[in-house]
Design a protein around this motif. Structure first.
Motif, PDB file in Angstrom:
ATOM      1  N   GLY A  90       0.682  -1.057  -0.116  1.00 51.30           N
ATOM      2  CA  GLY A  90      -0.182  -0.046   0.029  1.00 51.30           C
ATOM      3  C   GLY A  90       1.083   1.263   0.076  1.00 51.30           C
ATOM      4  O   GLY A  90       0.253   2.179  -0.597  1.00 51.30           O
ATOM      5  N   LEU A  91       2.166   1.234   0.573  1.00 50.79           N
ATOM      6  CA  LEU A  91       2.870   2.229   0.795  1.00 50.79           C
ATOM      7  C   LEU A  91       4.144   2.172  -0.311  1.00 50.79           C
ATOM      8  O   LEU A  91       4.728   3.245  -0.458  1.00 50.79           O
ATOM      9  N   ASP A  92       3.986   1.331  -1.133  1.00 49.27           N
ATOM     10  CA  ASP A  92       5.130   1.292  -2.283  1.00 49.27           C
ATOM     11  C   ASP A  92       6.498   1.337  -1.592  1.00 49.27           C
ATOM     12  O   ASP A  92       7.289   1.894  -1.978  1.00 49.27           O
ATOM     13  N   ARG A  93       6.851   0.315  -0.644  1.00 47.77           N
ATOM     14  CA  ARG A  93       7.858   0.510   0.212  1.00 47.77           C
ATOM     15  C   ARG A  93       8.457  -0.796   0.114  1.00 47.77           C
ATOM     16  O   ARG A  93       7.917  -1.976  -0.031  1.00 47.77           O
ATOM     17  N   PRO A  94       9.819  -1.063   0.054  1.00 51.78           N
ATOM     18  CA  PRO A  94      10.380  -2.380   0.299  1.00 51.78           C
ATOM     19  C   PRO A  94      10.218  -3.072   1.475  1.00 51.78           C
ATOM     20  O   PRO A  94      10.033  -2.564   2.351  1.00 51.78           O
ATOM     21  N   LEU A  95      10.264  -4.513   1.413  1.00 46.29           N
ATOM     22  CA  LEU A  95       9.843  -5.389   2.437  1.00 46.29           C
ATOM     23  C   LEU A  95      10.887  -6.199   2.539  1.00 46.29           C
ATOM     24  O   LEU A  95      11.694  -6.645   1.851  1.00 46.29           O
ATOM     25  N   LEU A  96      11.320  -6.502   4.053  1.00 44.82           N
ATOM     26  CA  LEU A  96      12.323  -7.383   4.463  1.00 44.82           C
ATOM     27  C   LEU A  96      12.017  -8.502   5.215  1.00 44.82           C
ATOM     28  O   LEU A  96      11.210  -8.126   6.313  1.00 44.82           O
ATOM     29  N   GLY A  97      12.235  -9.564   5.072  1.00 43.49           N
ATOM     30  CA  GLY A  97      11.804 -10.781   5.989  1.00 43.49           C
ATOM     31  C   GLY A  97      13.041 -10.864   6.891  1.00 43.49           C
ATOM     32  O   GLY A  97      14.287 -11.073   6.471  1.00 43.49           O
ATOM     33  N   VAL A  98      12.943 -11.238   8.140  1.00 42.50           N
ATOM     34  CA  VAL A  98      14.008 -11.341   9.107  1.00 42.50           C
ATOM     35  C   VAL A  98      13.884 -12.897   9.909  1.00 42.50           C
ATOM     36  O   VAL A  98      12.680 -13.004  10.093  1.00 42.50           O
ATOM     37  N   SER A  99      14.776 -13.559   9.955  1.00 41.42           N
ATOM     38  CA  SER A  99      14.826 -14.941  10.587  1.00 41.42           C
ATOM     39  C   SER A  99      14.578 -14.585  11.979  1.00 41.42           C
ATOM     40  O   SER A  99      15.165 -13.799  12.800  1.00 41.42           O
ATOM     41  N   THR A 100      13.493 -15.417  12.343  1.00 42.45           N
ATOM     42  CA  THR A 100      13.088 -15.425  13.817  1.00 42.45           C
ATOM     43  C   THR A 100      14.164 -15.762  14.793  1.00 42.45           C
ATOM     44  O   THR A 100      14.519 -15.444  15.712  1.00 42.45           O
ATOM     45  N   LEU A 101      14.891 -16.913  14.201  1.00 43.17           N
ATOM     46  CA  LEU A 101      16.074 -17.458  14.892  1.00 43.17           C
ATOM     47  C   LEU A 101      17.197 -16.578  15.072  1.00 43.17           C
ATOM     48  O   LEU A 101      17.854 -16.494  16.277  1.00 43.17           O
ATOM     49  N   GLN A 102      17.486 -15.872  14.353  1.00 38.57           N
ATOM     50  CA  GLN A 102      18.625 -14.860  14.135  1.00 38.57           C
ATOM     51  C   GLN A 102      18.235 -13.675  15.075  1.00 38.57           C
ATOM     52  O   GLN A 102      18.994 -13.229  15.787  1.00 38.57           O
ATOM     53  N   ALA A 103      16.949 -13.302  15.030  1.00 36.30           N
ATOM     54  CA  ALA A 103      16.477 -12.198  15.970  1.00 36.30           C
ATOM     55  C   ALA A 103      16.291 -12.635  17.342  1.00 36.30           C
ATOM     56  O   ALA A 103      16.682 -11.661  18.324  1.00 36.30           O
ATOM     57  N   LEU A 104      16.332 -14.009  17.346  1.00 38.02           N
ATOM     58  CA  LEU A 104      16.165 -14.184  19.178  1.00 38.02           C
ATOM     59  C   LEU A 104      17.658 -14.499  19.420  1.00 38.02           C
ATOM     60  O   LEU A 104      17.958 -13.902  20.666  1.00 38.02           O
ATOM     61  N   ALA A 105      18.716 -14.990  18.673  1.00 41.01           N
ATOM     62  CA  ALA A 105      19.782 -14.816  19.043  1.00 41.01           C
ATOM     63  C   ALA A 105      20.459 -13.311  19.263  1.00 41.01           C
ATOM     64  O   ALA A 105      21.234 -13.136  20.495  1.00 41.01           O
ATOM     65  N   LEU A 106      20.194 -12.141  18.565  1.00 42.14           N
ATOM     66  CA  LEU A 106      20.424 -10.983  18.633  1.00 42.14           C
ATOM     67  C   LEU A 106      19.595 -10.492  20.036  1.00 42.14           C
ATOM     68  O   LEU A 106      20.428  -9.817  20.815  1.00 42.14           O
ATOM     69  N   ARG A 107      18.598 -11.078  20.489  1.00 38.90           N
ATOM     70  CA  ARG A 107      17.985 -10.526  21.424  1.00 38.90           C
ATOM     71  C   ARG A 107      18.726 -10.874  22.775  1.00 38.90           C
ATOM     72  O   ARG A 107      18.952 -10.333  23.827  1.00 38.90           O
ATOM     73  N   ALA A 108      19.131 -12.272  22.779  1.00 33.01           N
ATOM     74  CA  ALA A 108      19.883 -12.728  23.819  1.00 33.01           C
ATOM     75  C   ALA A 108      21.322 -12.052  23.961  1.00 33.01           C
ATOM     76  O   ALA A 108      21.714 -11.825  25.208  1.00 33.01           O
ATOM     77  N   HIS A 109      21.734 -11.869  22.835  1.00 27.01           N
ATOM     78  CA  HIS A 109      23.176 -11.054  22.673  1.00 27.01           C
ATOM     79  C   HIS A 109      23.164  -9.742  23.455  1.00 27.01           C
ATOM     80  O   HIS A 109      23.751  -9.473  24.057  1.00 27.01           O
ATOM     81  N   ARG A 110      22.101  -8.937  23.048  1.00 23.47           N
ATOM     82  CA  ARG A 110      21.769  -7.795  23.293  1.00 23.47           C
ATOM     83  C   ARG A 110      21.730  -7.383  25.003  1.00 23.47           C
ATOM     84  O   ARG A 110      22.338  -6.644  25.483  1.00 23.47           O
ATOM     85  N   HIS A 111      20.729  -8.327  25.553  1.00 23.75           N
ATOM     86  CA  HIS A 111      20.372  -8.266  26.840  1.00 23.75           C
ATOM     87  C   HIS A 111      21.491  -8.890  27.613  1.00 23.75           C
ATOM     88  O   HIS A 111      21.507  -8.219  28.854  1.00 23.75           O
ATOM     89  N   HIS A 112      22.285  -9.757  27.324  1.00 27.29           N
ATOM     90  CA  HIS A 112      23.019 -10.631  28.060  1.00 27.29           C
ATOM     91  C   HIS A 112      24.651 -10.652  27.805  1.00 27.29           C
ATOM     92  O   HIS A 112      25.287 -11.292  28.458  1.00 27.29           O
ATOM     93  N   HIS A 113      24.790 -10.309  26.684  1.00 28.86           N
ATOM     94  CA  HIS A 113      26.163 -10.143  25.733  1.00 28.86           C
ATOM     95  C   HIS A 113      26.553 -11.754  25.686  1.00 28.86           C
ATOM     96  O   HIS A 113      27.893 -11.880  25.637  1.00 28.86           O
ATOM     97  N   TYR A 114      25.682 -12.497  25.386  1.00 26.18           N
ATOM     98  CA  TYR A 114      26.236 -14.032  25.004  1.00 26.18           C
ATOM     99  C   TYR A 114      26.596 -14.048  23.567  1.00 26.18           C
ATOM    100  O   TYR A 114      26.323 -13.438  22.993  1.00 26.18           O
ATOM    101  N   ARG A 115      27.985 -14.661  23.642  1.00 27.83           N
ATOM    102  CA  ARG A 115      28.398 -14.761  22.105  1.00 27.83           C
ATOM    103  C   ARG A 115      28.024 -16.001  21.287  1.00 27.83           C
ATOM    104  O   ARG A 115      28.024 -16.155  20.141  1.00 27.83           O
ATOM    105  N   TYR A 116      28.058 -17.120  21.829  1.00 24.86           N
ATOM    106  CA  TYR A 116      27.655 -18.609  21.153  1.00 24.86           C
ATOM    107  C   TYR A 116      26.518 -19.014  21.646  1.00 24.86           C
ATOM    108  O   TYR A 116      26.161 -19.410  22.823  1.00 24.86           O
TER     109      TYR A 116
END
Length: 234
Positions: A90-116
């Motif tokens: 409707g807005l004629d804007r690009p769309l991006l799909g983001v991996s749920t698993l990758q976003a979950l990893a980033l969340r844990a990394h940002r909040h707790h600084h886990y690396r692996y």
């Protein structure tokens, strides 16, 4: 300035986030997050309205739209995909799909600084969606391909046995069914952490800057297990 809207309904949580980025300024993120099983249809678009209103941003000012493309709840993925594709089209804007698993990893990394991290989601039917990641200063690098598999087959990537691993996501409620070496390698398991649109926005804005935005109809959910509906009917 870049303004990006992200939304997610891939799990029992429902979330929306608006990220505003401009040179020499910290990112501004406004988000909503709610555990809302079976209420995604009712809550998702109101959350979008709320973050836009709080930011003082009109839909036409958005540069891109993103959503949690999966893997995850089949119904939730379709709800998020429909809403995101509708907005982007409707807005004629690009769309991006983001991996749920990758976003979950980033969340844990940002909040707790886990690396692996090993992110795993309960896929039902005796399986999990899973992937392994190395995180460093907000970057999330995949160490293997995302897969759907029985928990008995969830193993760490070769050559990474000596790291301090953390398991994240609902799939870790099935930890006792996983191989002994995988269980032993986990220093901690956070089975109650869900992916959120805020982290998806952070991943998506980097992808958008790299030119990865696509037309709305080209960005589809990632189910990993496409035959689930057929198998359930047997």
């Amino acid at each position: 300035m870049t303004i990006l809207l992200a939304l997610d309904a891939s799990s029992s949580a429902c979330s929306a986030a608006l990220l505003r980025r401009q040179d020499d300024h910290p990112d501004e993120v406004i988000s909503r997050f709610e555990l809302a099983p079976r209420a995604h249809t009712r809550r998702l678009l109101p959350m979008v309205d709320e973050v836009l209103d709080e930011a003082g941003v009109a839909p036409a000012e958005l540069d891109a739209v993103a959503y949690g493309r999966g893997p995850g709840s089949f119904t939730g993925l379709r709800i998020a995909a429909g809403a995101a594709q509708g907005l982007a089209f409707g807005l004629d804007r690009p769309l991006l799909g983001v991996s749920t698993l990758q976003a979950l990893a980033l969340r844990a990394h940002r909040h707790h600084h886990y690396r692996y991290l090993v992110t795993a989601l309960d896929a039902r039917m005796g399986e999990v969606y899973a992937a392994c990641w190395r995180c460093d200063r907000g970057r999330v690098e995949p160490l293997n391909a995302e897969a759907v598999l029985p928990p008995e087959r969830l193993r760490l990537p070769e050559g990474h046995d000596d790291h301090d691993w953390v398991g994240v996501g609902s799939g870790w409620t099935l930890r006792e069914s996983m191989p002994a070496e995988t269980q032993v390698a986990m220093s901690l398991c956070l089975s109650d952490m869900d992916a959120a649109a805020e982290d998806m926005a952070l991943l998506a804005i980097e992808a958008f800057a790299a030119g990865e935005g696509r037309a709305a109809h080209e960005v589809q959910p990632v189910y990993l297990r496409d035959q689930v509906a057929w198998r359930k009917s047997q």
